[in-house]
Scaffold this motif. Structure first.
Motif, PDB file in Angstrom:
ATOM      1  N   MET A 376       0.848  -1.098   0.147  1.00 26.41           N
ATOM      2  CA  MET A 376      -0.010   0.085   0.002  1.00 26.41           C
ATOM      3  C   MET A 376       0.753   1.291  -0.009  1.00 26.41           C
ATOM      4  O   MET A 376       1.830   1.274   0.583  1.00 26.41           O
ATOM      5  N   LEU A 388     -10.487   0.195  -2.591  1.00 26.36           N
ATOM      6  CA  LEU A 388      -9.408  -0.401  -2.686  1.00 26.36           C
ATOM      7  C   LEU A 388      -9.713  -1.969  -3.209  1.00 26.36           C
ATOM      8  O   LEU A 388      -8.899  -2.504  -3.937  1.00 26.36           O
ATOM      9  N   GLN A 389     -10.936  -2.240  -3.188  1.00 23.95           N
ATOM     10  CA  GLN A 389     -11.260  -3.549  -3.920  1.00 23.95           C
ATOM     11  C   GLN A 389     -11.104  -3.511  -5.406  1.00 23.95           C
ATOM     12  O   GLN A 389     -10.977  -4.223  -6.102  1.00 23.95           O
ATOM     13  N   GLU A 392      -7.798  -3.528  -6.443  1.00 21.95           N
ATOM     14  CA  GLU A 392      -7.242  -4.904  -6.610  1.00 21.95           C
ATOM     15  C   GLU A 392      -8.037  -5.695  -7.931  1.00 21.95           C
ATOM     16  O   GLU A 392      -7.257  -6.535  -8.528  1.00 21.95           O
ATOM     17  N   LYS A 408      -4.296 -13.828  -7.469  1.00 21.26           N
ATOM     18  CA  LYS A 408      -5.097 -13.214  -6.628  1.00 21.26           C
ATOM     19  C   LYS A 408      -4.239 -12.034  -6.164  1.00 21.26           C
ATOM     20  O   LYS A 408      -3.006 -12.323  -5.741  1.00 21.26           O
ATOM     21  N   ILE A 409      -4.985 -10.837  -5.854  1.00 14.04           N
ATOM     22  CA  ILE A 409      -4.155  -9.794  -5.048  1.00 14.04           C
ATOM     23  C   ILE A 409      -4.265  -9.354  -4.093  1.00 14.04           C
ATOM     24  O   ILE A 409      -5.377  -9.356  -3.249  1.00 14.04           O
ATOM     25  N   LYS A 410      -3.368  -9.094  -3.096  1.00 15.47           N
ATOM     26  CA  LYS A 410      -3.316  -8.931  -1.856  1.00 15.47           C
ATOM     27  C   LYS A 410      -2.655  -7.514  -1.636  1.00 15.47           C
ATOM     28  O   LYS A 410      -1.415  -7.475  -1.793  1.00 15.47           O
ATOM     29  N   LEU A 411      -3.293  -6.410  -0.984  1.00 13.30           N
ATOM     30  CA  LEU A 411      -2.661  -5.521  -0.385  1.00 13.30           C
ATOM     31  C   LEU A 411      -2.020  -5.445   0.863  1.00 13.30           C
ATOM     32  O   LEU A 411      -2.877  -6.070   1.857  1.00 13.30           O
ATOM     33  N   VAL A 412      -0.970  -5.127   1.055  1.00 13.15           N
ATOM     34  CA  VAL A 412      -0.144  -5.348   2.213  1.00 13.15           C
ATOM     35  C   VAL A 412       0.306  -3.897   2.975  1.00 13.15           C
ATOM     36  O   VAL A 412       0.414  -3.083   2.006  1.00 13.15           O
TER      37      VAL A 412
ATOM     38  N   PHE B   9      -4.519   2.078   6.902  1.00 15.26           N
ATOM     39  CA  PHE B   9      -4.733   0.792   6.406  1.00 15.26           C
ATOM     40  C   PHE B   9      -3.919  -0.144   7.397  1.00 15.26           C
ATOM     41  O   PHE B   9      -2.811  -0.035   7.798  1.00 15.26           O
ATOM     42  N   GLU B  11      -3.370  -4.361   7.618  1.00 17.89           N
ATOM     43  CA  GLU B  11      -3.269  -5.684   7.136  1.00 17.89           C
ATOM     44  C   GLU B  11      -4.194  -6.736   8.508  1.00 17.89           C
ATOM     45  O   GLU B  11      -3.734  -6.358   9.551  1.00 17.89           O
TER      46      GLU B  11
END
Lengths: 434, 143
Positions: A376, A388-389, A392, A408-412, B9, B11
Motif C-alpha cells: 500500500m 481498494l477492492q 485489486e 489473487k491480489i493482496k494489498l499489504v 490501512f 493488514e
C-alpha cells in the motif's frame, strides 16, 4: 524396450564423432543461411571451418530467447518458407512470442524422439496412449501425438479440459499410458475419485509427465495414488518440444538427452564458462540436426547437472537431472510463463502503486495459486473499502489480460515485504515444499 | 463544519490494531470515535482523535499508510426515528452516504453520527438549512 537401438546405445566415442560431424555441418548451414548467425560468427572472428573438435563449441556464440523475439516471426529460419511444414509458438503472453518452424525431416526426427521416449517409459505398439496435453500452437499435444503414431501405438488425442469426460474415456478405452502435466494427472485422479472410479483398478500402468516443474515427492504421490510408473520428460519449443530428454523406466534417475540430435553443455549463468563435471549450472543446447530453426548454444535458463555414467537401461545418452530451478526468475504458472518483470510493468502502469511487490506461488490441491502482494502507498490509499477492492480488481484484470493468468491480489502494509540486501525477494515458490 | 478523520490501512494480522493504539497512547492522543471496516485481507481503521496532526505524524513515522478524510459530525436526537428522519432528508436531496458510524455522548440525550458523504459541501449546506446540529471539527476533537 529401446526404440532406436543403433543411436541410443551407440558407444560414446562414435557418438561424439557423429556429433562433431553434425556440428560442423550445422555451423556451415547457419553461416550460409541465417544472417543473424553469419553476423555473430563474424563478430567473434570465426568461420565454420574453425570447428575442429567438440571442445571448439566454446568459440561459438550463445543464442537467447530474446534473439528469437527480436527476429519475430521467421527471422531465424534457416530454410525457405515453402520447406516449413509446421509452425509452433510459445504462449507469447506479452505479444513477444517465440516462433519455431519445422521441416518435414524435423517433424520426422521429433516423432522419432517421442517414440524413443514412449519406449523408454515402457510403451510398445500395443499400448493405448491417452494424451491430455493441449493441442495447438503449444508443442505438447502434437509432439506427443506424432511420437505415439511413430511408435505404432494407439493415440487418444483428448487434449486438455473436460476432466470428467477424460476420466470416463480413460476407463472405457482402457488406456495403458497417459501423458499430461503432473498436476493435471492428480486432478484427473481426484475427479475419478469423485466419480467413484478407482484408478488402481484401471489398466493404466505408466505416465509421462512434464511441461511444469514437479518434485520427486509429487512423483511418489502420483505413482502411489494411480498405481503407475511416472516418468519425467523434458523439452522446450525453441529446441523441439517434448522429447528432448526422457527418463527411462529402468532407472527413473535422470533424463536421457537425445544426444545424437542435441549437444548439451552446462554453464555458469554468470560467466558463461563450463562448470566442472557433475556440477549444477544452466543447460545450453545446440540443435545438431534441426533444419527449420537450428539454434547454436541456446541458453535454456533451466538449471541442472549432467551425468555421463552408464545407465542400467543400456542407453549411452547422458542423463540430465530433473530441472529444479531457473537461472532467470521465470515462473511457470499452470503452464504459462510468467516473469516478475511483466507483473512489475503492469503494477507500474497503475498510478501511485508502490514498486514493492512479491509473487507467492502455492499449490492448492493440484492447482497453482499465484498471489501478488502489493504494498500500500499513500498515492493509492482510500478510506473506502470499495475503492481498494476496485484497485485489486483492476490489477487482477490487467494481469489476466496481459499474461493470461488469474492472480489473487493482496494489498499489504508498506515495508511488510522483506528487503534482503536492499533488493526485494520477488518470488516465493512454495509448490515444491511438501 | 467539516471534521478531519484519520484513516489507517491495516493488514489483517495479529497485533496491527494494538500497534496503532500503542502509538496513540504513547503520544497521549485520545480517540474520540472510531470505526473499523474490514475485508478478509485488510482493514481500514477510521479515527476521530484529540490531536489530528500529532496522530498523523506518529503513525506515518511508524510506517503506516494514513489518509485524511473530511467527514461531518451530525447530532441526532436519541430516540426512535431520529436517524431515519435525517437519512430521509439526505435521500431526497440525492446525497449518498459512503459510510457512517455513531457514538453516544456521555451527557445529554443526543447521539453523534459521523458521516462520510459523497457530496460533503452539499450535505453541510442542506443540514445547515434544515437547522440540524453539526459539531465542528475543533469542538469534536475536544469533546
Amino acid at each position: 524396450m529401446i526404440f532406436d537401438v543403433d543411436m541410443e546405445t551407440m558407444p560414446r566415442e562414435e557418438l561424439e564423432q557423429l556429433q562433431l560431424r553434425r556440428l560442423k555441418s550445422l555451423c556451415e548451414r547457419v553461416y550460409e543461411n541465417v544472417p543473424f548467425y553469419n553476423k555473430k560468427f563474424k563478430e567473434k572472428g570465426i568461420e565454420p571451418g574453425d570447428i575442429k573438435s567438440l571442445d571448439d563449441i566454446t568459440k561459438l556464440p550463445f543464442t537467447e530467447k530474446q534473439d528469437l523475439r527480436n527476429h519475430y516471426p521467421f527471422g531465424l529460419f534457416a530454410v525457405s518458407r515453402d520447406n516449413i511444414v509446421r509452425i509452433h509458438s510459445s504462449s507469447g503472453t506479452t505479444g513477444k512470442a517465440t516462433v519455431v518452424g519445422y521441416t518435414k525431416r524435423d517433424i520426422r526426427n521429433w516423432a522419432n524422439m517421442m517414440a524413443r521416449s514412449f519406449a523408454a517409459a515402457g510403451a510398445t505398439a500395443d499400448d493405448i496412449i491417452h494424451n491430455a496435453y493441449g493441442y495447438g500452437l503449444f508443442t505438447g499435444g502434437l509432439g506427443v501425438h506424432y511420437g505415439a503414431e511413430a511408435l505404432g501405438a494407439t493415440i487418444v488425442p483428448v487434449s486438455g479440459g473436460g476432466t470428467r469426460r477424460q476420466v470416463m474415456l480413460l476407463k472405457d478405452f482402457g488406456s495403458t499410458l497417459i501423458t499430461s502435466t503432473p498436476s493435471y494427472a492428480l486432478f484427473l485422479y481426484e475427479t475419478a475419485q469423485e466419480l467413484g472410479i478407482d484408478f488402481r483398478t484401471l489398466p493404466l500402468r505408466a505416465g509421462i509427465f512434464g511441461a511444469e516443474p514437479w518434485s520427486n515427492s509429487m512423483r511418489k504421490d502420483i505413482e502411489d495414488k494411480m498405481n503407475i510408473k511416472a516418468m519425467d520428460i523434458y523439452g522446450l519449443s525453441e529446441i523441439m518440444g517434448p522429447g528432448v530428454a526422457i527418463e527411462c523406466i529402468e532407472a527413473q534417475n535422470g533424463l536421457h538427452i537425445m544426444e545424437d540430435h542435441f549437444l548439451p553443455e552446462v554453464i555458469d549463468p554468470e560467466t558463461g564458462k563450463h562448470v566442472g563435471p557433475g556440477e549444477v549450472g544452466e543447460l545450453v543446447i545446440t540443435t545438431l540436426t534441426k533444419e527449420g530453426i537450428p539454434l547454436i548454444r541456446y541458453r535454456t535458463k533451466d538449471l541442472t547437472r549432467i551425468n555421463y555414467a552408464a545407465c542400467r537401461c543400456g542407453r549411452t545418452f547422458a542423463r540430465m537431472e530433473r530441472v529444479t530451478g531457473r537461472s532467470d526468475d521465470m515462473l511457470i504458472i499452470r503452464g504459462v510463463n510468467v516473469f516478475p518483470s511483466q507483473i512489475e510493468s503492469i503494477l507500474i502502469e497503475t498510478d501511485g502503486l508502490s514498486p514493492y511487490y512479491q509473487l507467492v506461488v502455492e499449490r492448492e490441491g493440484n492447482l497453482d495459486i499465484l498471489t501478488v502482494k502489493v504494498e500500500m502507498s499513500p498515492g493509492i490509499f482510500s478510506d473506502e473499502i470499495k475503492n481498494l477492492q476496485k484497485l485489486e480488481r483492476n490489477i487482477q484484470r490487467n494481469i489476466k489480460e496481459f499474461l493470461g493468468v488469474t492472480a489473487k491480489i493482496k494489498l499489504v502494509e508498506p515495508k511488510s515485504i522483506e528487503r534482503s540486501a536492499g533488493k526485494a525477494t520477488r518470488i516465493i515458490d512454495l509448490r515444491n515444499q511438501k | 463544519m467539516k471534521c478531519d478523520q484519520l484513516s489507517i490501512f491495516l493488514e489483517n494480522r495479529a497485533g496491527r490494531l494494538a500497534e496503532v493504539t500503542r502509538l496513540l497512547s504513547e503520544s497521549k492522543v485520545n480517540i474520540r470515535a472510531l470505526s473499523l471496516a474490514d475485508t478478509s485481507d485488510f482493514g481500514i481503521l477510521r479515527l476521530i482523535v484529540s490531536d489530528f496532526e500529532k496522530a498523523q505524524k506518529v503513525l506515518k513515522d511508524a510506517g503506516f499508510t494514513v489518509g485524511k478524510t473530511s467527514v461531518v459530525a451530525v447530532v441526532v436526537d436519541d430516540h426512535p426515528g431520529g436517524l431515519h428522519n435525517l437519512l430521509h432528508l439526505l435521500r431526497d436531496s440525492g446525497i449518498n452516504v459512503e459510510y457512517m458510524y455513531a457514538f453516544v455522548q456521555q451527557s445529554g440525550s443526543n447521539a453523534v453520527i459521523i458521516f462520510r458523504f459523497d457530496k460533503t459541501e452539499q450535505a453541510i449546506e442542506l443540514l445547515t438549512e434544515k437547522k440540524i446540529k453539526m459539531i465542528p471539527g475543533n469542538e469534536l476533537s475536544q469533546l
